[in-house]
Scaffold this motif. Structure first.
Motif, PDB file in Angstrom:
ATOM      1  N   THR A   1      50.992 -36.375  83.535  1.00 53.39           N
ATOM      2  CA  THR A   1      52.124 -37.190  83.953  1.00 53.39           C
ATOM      3  C   THR A   1      53.361 -36.304  84.144  1.00 53.39           C
ATOM      4  O   THR A   1      53.659 -35.455  83.298  1.00 53.39           O
ATOM      5  CB  THR A   1      52.432 -38.270  82.903  1.00 53.39           C
ATOM      6  OG1 THR A   1      51.291 -39.123  82.760  1.00 53.39           O
ATOM      7  CG2 THR A   1      53.628 -39.110  83.319  1.00 53.39           C
ATOM      8  N   ILE A   2      54.038 -36.489  85.264  1.00 52.84           N
ATOM      9  CA  ILE A   2      55.212 -35.687  85.594  1.00 52.84           C
ATOM     10  C   ILE A   2      56.449 -36.577  85.595  1.00 52.84           C
ATOM     11  O   ILE A   2      56.507 -37.550  86.342  1.00 52.84           O
ATOM     12  CB  ILE A   2      55.058 -35.039  86.979  1.00 52.84           C
ATOM     13  CG1 ILE A   2      53.748 -34.258  87.065  1.00 52.84           C
ATOM     14  CG2 ILE A   2      56.247 -34.137  87.301  1.00 52.84           C
ATOM     15  CD1 ILE A   2      53.383 -33.842  88.480  1.00 52.84           C
ATOM     16  N   PRO A   3      57.445 -36.278  84.764  1.00 50.66           N
ATOM     17  CA  PRO A   3      58.690 -37.071  84.788  1.00 50.66           C
ATOM     18  C   PRO A   3      59.584 -36.591  85.926  1.00 50.66           C
ATOM     19  O   PRO A   3      59.893 -35.400  86.028  1.00 50.66           O
ATOM     20  CB  PRO A   3      59.310 -36.788  83.422  1.00 50.66           C
ATOM     21  CG  PRO A   3      58.807 -35.421  83.048  1.00 50.66           C
ATOM     22  CD  PRO A   3      57.440 -35.295  83.676  1.00 50.66           C
ATOM     23  N   VAL A   4      59.973 -37.496  86.798  1.00 55.61           N
ATOM     24  CA  VAL A   4      60.855 -37.143  87.916  1.00 55.61           C
ATOM     25  C   VAL A   4      62.082 -38.049  87.883  1.00 55.61           C
ATOM     26  O   VAL A   4      62.053 -39.141  87.321  1.00 55.61           O
ATOM     27  CB  VAL A   4      60.129 -37.280  89.279  1.00 55.61           C
ATOM     28  CG1 VAL A   4      58.987 -36.284  89.379  1.00 55.61           C
ATOM     29  CG2 VAL A   4      59.622 -38.703  89.479  1.00 55.61           C
ATOM     30  N   ALA A   5      63.158 -37.570  88.488  1.00 56.12           N
ATOM     31  CA  ALA A   5      64.432 -38.289  88.437  1.00 56.12           C
ATOM     32  C   ALA A   5      64.747 -38.962  89.761  1.00 56.12           C
ATOM     33  O   ALA A   5      64.735 -38.328  90.813  1.00 56.12           O
ATOM     34  CB  ALA A   5      65.557 -37.328  88.061  1.00 56.12           C
ATOM     35  N   CYS A   6      65.007 -40.259  89.702  1.00 57.56           N
ATOM     36  CA  CYS A   6      65.490 -41.000  90.868  1.00 57.56           C
ATOM     37  C   CYS A   6      66.990 -40.712  90.995  1.00 57.56           C
ATOM     38  O   CYS A   6      67.664 -40.492  89.981  1.00 57.56           O
ATOM     39  CB  CYS A   6      65.247 -42.499  90.661  1.00 57.56           C
ATOM     40  SG  CYS A   6      65.892 -43.545  91.994  1.00 57.56           S
ATOM     41  N   PRO A   7      67.528 -40.693  92.201  1.00 59.18           N
ATOM     42  CA  PRO A   7      68.972 -40.468  92.363  1.00 59.18           C
ATOM     43  C   PRO A   7      69.846 -41.422  91.554  1.00 59.18           C
ATOM     44  O   PRO A   7      70.988 -41.096  91.219  1.00 59.18           O
ATOM     45  CB  PRO A   7      69.177 -40.668  93.866  1.00 59.18           C
ATOM     46  CG  PRO A   7      67.878 -40.259  94.472  1.00 59.18           C
ATOM     47  CD  PRO A   7      66.844 -40.749  93.500  1.00 59.18           C
ATOM     48  N   CYS A   8      69.303 -42.604  91.217  1.00 54.45           N
ATOM     49  CA  CYS A   8      70.102 -43.563  90.440  1.00 54.45           C
ATOM     50  C   CYS A   8      70.198 -43.178  88.970  1.00 54.45           C
ATOM     51  O   CYS A   8      70.951 -43.785  88.212  1.00 54.45           O
ATOM     52  CB  CYS A   8      69.523 -44.973  90.567  1.00 54.45           C
ATOM     53  SG  CYS A   8      68.020 -45.249  89.601  1.00 54.45           S
ATOM     54  N   GLY A   9      69.391 -42.180  88.556  1.00 53.93           N
ATOM     55  CA  GLY A   9      69.420 -41.734  87.172  1.00 53.93           C
ATOM     56  C   GLY A   9      68.203 -42.134  86.359  1.00 53.93           C
ATOM     57  O   GLY A   9      67.996 -41.619  85.258  1.00 53.93           O
ATOM     58  N   ALA A  10      67.386 -43.032  86.879  1.00 50.50           N
ATOM     59  CA  ALA A  10      66.189 -43.466  86.154  1.00 50.50           C
ATOM     60  C   ALA A  10      65.128 -42.368  86.182  1.00 50.50           C
ATOM     61  O   ALA A  10      65.014 -41.616  87.151  1.00 50.50           O
ATOM     62  CB  ALA A  10      65.626 -44.736  86.781  1.00 50.50           C
ATOM     63  N   VAL A  11      64.365 -42.266  85.104  1.00 52.63           N
ATOM     64  CA  VAL A  11      63.280 -41.295  85.014  1.00 52.63           C
ATOM     65  C   VAL A  11      61.960 -42.013  85.275  1.00 52.63           C
ATOM     66  O   VAL A  11      61.618 -42.967  84.574  1.00 52.63           O
ATOM     67  CB  VAL A  11      63.248 -40.612  83.634  1.00 52.63           C
ATOM     68  CG1 VAL A  11      62.049 -39.672  83.529  1.00 52.63           C
ATOM     69  CG2 VAL A  11      64.529 -39.840  83.387  1.00 52.63           C
TER      70      VAL A  11
END
Length: 213
Positions: free
Chosen positions: A167-177
Motif C-alpha cells: 500500500t502506497i500513501p499518496v497526497a491529494c491536493p486537498c490535503g487528504a492522504v
C-alpha cells in the motif's frame, strides 16, 4: 451552460473519456467487462471462493506443505482465509449487500437459502445478469466495481499464494492522504470527492512515512 463548456463524459471507474457508443454510461465497456470477468472468476465449484477452502490449513497458501494435526490436536486454521469464507466476510457480505441494493431498485432478488457457496453463486449470477443495467443507470457503479476488484484480489492472493501488493500513501491536493496500490483501478478522495483513475492516482505525490512513536 454553453455546450462548448460542458464537461467531457468520462468513465467513473478508470476516468478515461467515453467513446461515442458509451455516452450516458457510468462505466466504459472495458471496465464493465473486467468487472464481469472478476465476478465470474469468484463463483462456481472451481471459482476463487470455492478454492479458498483448500487454503485454510497453515502453509497451504504459500506453496509449502499443509500442516497436519494429530488425533488429539486439530489442524489450526488460517483465520484470514476463514474470514473470507464467512457469511458476513469481505466476499459474500458485500455481494449480498449489492444484491439488496439492486433489489430495492427492482433489478435483483436476494436468496439467502442454501450453502455459503450457493449464496455466492446466486449473488454473482444476479449481479452479472444486471451488470449492463448498472453500468448505464446505477450512480454507484464505480463503488461497486472497486469492491468487486477488491474481493477478487483478496481471494486471488490466497489462492495463488501471492503476497498482497504494498500500500502506497499518496497526497491529494486537498490535503487528504489516500492509500493506493499498483493494482488500484481508481480511487475517490474522501476529502474533496475528486475521482482519480489508476494512472492519475499513482502520479500523486507520495507522503512521507511517519516515524513510529
Amino acid at each position: 451552460m454553453n455546450l462548448a463548456e460542458a464537461p467531457e463524459p468520462r468513465c467513473t471507474i478508470c476516468t478515461r473519456a467515453l467513446y461515442a457508443d458509451e455516452i450516458n454510461r457510468y462505466a466504459c465497456h472495458p471496465c464493465t467487462r473486467r468487472c464481469d470477468e472478476q465476478l465470474l472468476e469468484l463463483a462456481g465449484p472451481r471459482g476463487l471462493y470455492a478454492k479458498l477452502g483448500s487454503r485454510l490449513a497453515p502453509g497451504s497458501g504459500s506453496g509449502g506443505p499443509a500442516v497436519s494435526g494429530s488425533r488429539n490436536a486439530p489442524v489450526p486454521l488460517r483465520l484470514d482465509v476463514l474470514n473470507l469464507l464467512t457469511a458476513g466476510g469481505p466476499i459474500l457480505g458485500p455481494l449480498e449487500t449489492w444484491v439488496r441494493d439492486w433489489e430495492a431498485r427492482g433489478r435483483a432478488e436476494l436468496d439467502e437459502a442454501g450453502t455459503l457457496q450457493q449464496r455466492v453463486d446466486h449473488a454473482v449470477s444476479t449481479l452479472r445478469f444486471n451488470l449492463e443495467w448498472a453500468a448505464m443507470a446505477h450512480p454507484a457503479m464505480d463503488e461497486f466495481a472497486r469492491e468487486v476488484s477488491l474481493m477478487h484480489r483478496q481471494a486471488s492472493v490466497h489462492v495463488a499464494g501471492e503476497r498482497p501488493p504494498i500500500t502506497i500513501p499518496v497526497a491529494c491536493p486537498c490535503g487528504a492522504v489516500l492509500k493506493v496500490t499498483v493494482n488500484t483501478p481508481g480511487v475517490r478522495c474522501y476529502g474533496c470527492q475528486t475521482q482519480y483513475g489508476r494512472s492519475e492516482a499513482l502520479r500523486l505525490p507520495m507522503t512521507e512515512r511517519r516515524a513510529a512513536a
